[in-house]
Write a protein that holds these residues in place. Structure first.
Motif, PDB file in Angstrom:
ATOM      1  N   ILE A  13       0.670  -1.094   0.130  1.00 15.21           N
ATOM      2  CA  ILE A  13       0.084   0.026   0.164  1.00 15.21           C
ATOM      3  C   ILE A  13       0.724   1.273   0.015  1.00 15.21           C
ATOM      4  O   ILE A  13       2.150   1.269   0.815  1.00 15.21           O
TER       5      ILE A  13
ATOM      6  N   THR B 237      -4.493  -1.515   7.296  1.00 15.42           N
ATOM      7  CA  THR B 237      -4.256  -2.485   5.881  1.00 15.42           C
ATOM      8  C   THR B 237      -3.794  -4.204   6.229  1.00 15.42           C
ATOM      9  O   THR B 237      -3.240  -4.212   6.331  1.00 15.42           O
TER      10      THR B 237
ATOM     11  N   TYR C 154      -8.582  -5.522   4.954  1.00 18.15           N
ATOM     12  CA  TYR C 154      -7.909  -5.454   3.160  1.00 18.15           C
ATOM     13  C   TYR C 154      -9.199  -6.438   2.677  1.00 18.15           C
ATOM     14  O   TYR C 154      -9.279  -6.349   1.411  1.00 18.15           O
TER      15      TYR C 154
END
Length: 98
Positions: free
Chosen positions: A11, A63, A68
Motif C-alpha cells: 500500500i 491495511t 483488506y
C-alpha cells in the motif's frame, strides 16, 4: 515446520511532507476533487476523469489483513452486481500480495 507468513499487500504510504491522498492529486487517472466522507477503514473522495464527473473513489486506510479482505469483497460485489440504490463500480485497483 512453520509455514511462511503471508506478506501484507503493498500500500502506498503517506509522507509527512506530501500526503498521497490530497485535493487535486491524480490517482489512477482520476482527479481528487473533495472528500465526501471518512470512516474507520478509509475515506471516500469525489473524483473526475475525462468525461466521467461526479464519481467517487474509496481509499482503504487500514491495511491489516481482515480490513483488506473485506475491502476486496466489497469491490467484488460492486463489480459483479447491479444493486438498486448503490452506485455502479466503474474502476478499481487492488494490489495483490506478492
Amino acid at each position: 515446520m512453520n509455514s511462511p507468513k503471508k506478506k501484507s499487500p503493498k500500500i502506498r504510504s503517506q509522507s509527512n511532507k506530501q500526503p498521497y491522498i490530497k485535493k487535486g492529486r491524480i490517482v489512477g487517472g482520476w482527479k481528487l476533487i473533495r472528500i465526501l466522507g471518512k470512516g474507520g477503514n478509509g475515506e471516500v473522495w469525489e473524483v473526475s476523469k475525462d468525461s466521467y464527473a461526479n464519481h467517487a473513489m474509496k481509499f482503504l486506510k487500514r491495511t491489516d489483513k481482515p480490513s483488506y479482505e473485506r475491502f476486496k469483497a466489497e469491490v467484488h460485489v460492486l463489480s459483479s452486481y447491479q444493486i438498486e440504490g448503490v452506485i455502479n463500480l466503474v474502476d478499481s485497483d487492488l494490489p495483490e500480495v506478492r
